[in-house]
Design an enzyme around this catalytic site. Structure first.
Site, PDB file in Angstrom:
ATOM      1  N   GLY A  70      33.343  60.230  91.646  1.00  0.00           N
ATOM      2  CA  GLY A  70      34.553  60.844  91.093  1.00  0.00           C
ATOM      3  C   GLY A  70      35.650  59.877  90.686  1.00  0.00           C
ATOM      4  N   ASP A 128      41.170  65.844 100.131  1.00  0.00           N
ATOM      5  CA  ASP A 128      41.202  67.303 100.262  1.00  0.00           C
ATOM      6  C   ASP A 128      41.224  67.636 101.753  1.00  0.00           C
ATOM      7  OD1 ASP A 128      40.950  69.995  99.424  1.00  0.00           O
ATOM      8  OD2 ASP A 128      38.776  69.896  99.372  1.00  0.00           O
TER       9      ASP A 128
HETATM   10  P1  IMP Z   1      37.356  65.989 101.391  1.00  0.00           P
HETATM   11  O1  IMP Z   1      36.206  65.349 102.099  1.00  0.00           O
HETATM   12  O2  IMP Z   1      37.440  67.450 101.638  1.00  0.00           O
HETATM   13  O3  IMP Z   1      38.674  65.274 101.561  1.00  0.00           O
HETATM   14  O4  IMP Z   1      37.027  65.952  99.851  1.00  0.00           O
HETATM   15  C1  IMP Z   1      36.868  64.822  99.197  1.00  0.00           C
HETATM   16  C2  IMP Z   1      35.840  64.963  98.112  1.00  0.00           C
HETATM   17  O5  IMP Z   1      35.553  66.336  97.765  1.00  0.00           O
HETATM   18  C3  IMP Z   1      36.395  64.341  96.875  1.00  0.00           C
HETATM   19  O6  IMP Z   1      36.083  62.962  96.835  1.00  0.00           O
HETATM   20  C4  IMP Z   1      35.742  65.138  95.795  1.00  0.00           C
HETATM   21  O7  IMP Z   1      34.479  64.588  95.501  1.00  0.00           O
HETATM   22  C5  IMP Z   1      35.557  66.506  96.374  1.00  0.00           C
HETATM   23  N1  IMP Z   1      36.680  67.412  96.008  1.00  0.00           N
HETATM   24  C6  IMP Z   1      37.619  67.907  96.813  1.00  0.00           C
HETATM   25  N2  IMP Z   1      38.469  68.690  96.129  1.00  0.00           N
HETATM   26  C7  IMP Z   1      38.052  68.674  94.852  1.00  0.00           C
HETATM   27  C8  IMP Z   1      38.531  69.291  93.638  1.00  0.00           C
HETATM   28  O8  IMP Z   1      39.535  70.004  93.578  1.00  0.00           O
HETATM   29  N3  IMP Z   1      37.816  69.010  92.528  1.00  0.00           N
HETATM   30  C9  IMP Z   1      36.713  68.220  92.506  1.00  0.00           C
HETATM   31  N4  IMP Z   1      36.246  67.613  93.614  1.00  0.00           N
HETATM   32  C10 IMP Z   1      36.908  67.850  94.768  1.00  0.00           C
HETATM   33 MG    MG Z   2      34.407  62.222  95.777  1.00  0.00          MG
END
Ligand code: IMP
Ligand code: MG
Length: 222
Positions: A70, A128
Site C-alpha cells: 500500500g 487503522d
Molecule cells: P491495521 O493493522 O488495522 O492498522 O491496518 C493497517 C493495514 O490495513 C493498512 O496497511 C492497510 O493495508 C489496511 N487498511 C486499513 N484501513 C484501510 C483503508 O481504509 N483502506 C485500505 N486499506 C486499509
Molecule cells: Mg498495508
C-alpha cells in the site's frame, strides 16, 4: 463506517479544512462516491512530511523500511523529496482475506538490510486498528536498530485497538474505508491519484465477486 468527515485534519503543524468536496474525476465517477484527499493536497502534505523527516534524520544513517504494497505511491513521492543519504528496504505483511478488516497477518517478504545500530523510518500507508504495526515493530526492534520512527500517510484514530501512534502522520481521517494513492480494496483502486471512498454497492459487488483465489498459492521453498 462512513460517517461525516468534518473532522478530517492534518496532524500538526497544519489543518486541512475541507470547505467544499472536491469533484470526483470523470473517469472514476461511476465507482468513487467522494474524494477525501485530493492529488494537490497529497502532493503538498507529502513534501511537508519529507522536509520534517529530512531535518529530523540529518547526519544519521537512515534506513527506510516500507510495508508492501500500500505504500507504493506515498513512498515514491516521499523519498524523492528527502535529500539526505538513505537506504531502502521492504517488509511484506499481508492480512489474508480481501475484505476491509485486517485478518491473520502473514509475512510475505522479510527485511534484507541490516538495521543494527541504525535509524529506521518505518513507512506504512494507513494506521487503522494498529494490528499491523504492532506485529511489525517487535520484529524490527529485535534487529536492534538505534531507533525507530513511524510514518504513515493516513491515520484513523477512531478505529484503534492497539496502543500505538505514528511519529509522522499525513492526514487524520474519520472512519471511512478509503482507496487510492496505493491503498486498495481487494487489490483494486491502488492507481487512483487521490484518496477516495467507493460507493457502497461497489464494495458489496467486489466482495461478492471475490475471488477466494486472487492471490497465487504460496509455493514451498525447496
Ligand atoms: P491495521 O493493522 O488495522 O492498522 O491496518 C493497517 C493495514 O490495513 C493498512 O496497511 C492497510 O493495508 C489496511 N487498511 C486499513 N484501513 C484501510 C483503508 O481504509 N483502506 C485500505 N486499506 C486499509
Ligand atoms: Mg498495508
Amino acid at each position: 463506517m462512513n460517517r461525516g468527515f468534518s473532522n478530517l485534519k492534518v496532524k500538526s503543524p497544519k489543518k486541512l479544512l475541507l470547505s467544499s468536496a472536491a469533484e470526483v474525476p470523470a473517469r472514476w465517477r461511476r465507482e468513487v462516491e467522494r474524494v477525501i484527499v485530493t492529488e494537490q493536497q497529497l502532493a503538498k502534505r507529502v513534501r511537508e512530511l519529507a522536509r520534517q523527516i529530512e531535518r529530523d534524520f540529518r547526519g544519521r544513517e537512515l534506513v527506510v523500511v516500507s510495508l508492501l504494497n500500500g505504500t507504493v505511491m506515498f513512498l515514491a513521492d516521499l523519498l524523492r523529496h528527502i535529500a539526505i543519504p538513505l537506504r531502502l528496504d521492504f517488509i511484506g505483511v499481508t492480512s489474508y482475506g480481501p475484505g476491509t478488516e485486517s485478518g491473520e497477518l502473514v509475512v510475505t517478504k522479510e527485511l534484507r538490510l541490516d538495521v543494527r545500530g541504525r535509524d529506521v523510518l518505518l513507512v506504512d500507508d494507513i494506521l487503522d486498528t494498529g494490528k499491523t504495526l504492532s506485529y511489525v515493530l517487535p520484529m524490527l526492534r529485535a534487529l536492534k536498530p538505534r531507533r525507530i520512527r513511524v510514518c504513515v500517510l493516513l491515520d484513523k484514530p477512531s478505529r484503534r485497538v492497539e496502543d500505538i501512534e505514528a511519529d509522522y502522520v499525513g492526514f487524520q481521517i474519520p472512519d471511512y474505508f478509503v482507496v487510492g494513492y496505493g491503498l486498495d480494496f481487494a487489490e483494486r483502486y491502488r492507481n487512483l491519484p487521490f484518496i477516495g471512498v467507493l460507493y457502497p454497492h461497489i464494495y458489496k459487488k467486489i466482495c461478492k465477486a471475490v475471488v477466494a483465489n486472487h492471490f497465487r498459492k504460496p509455493r514451498r521453498a525447496r
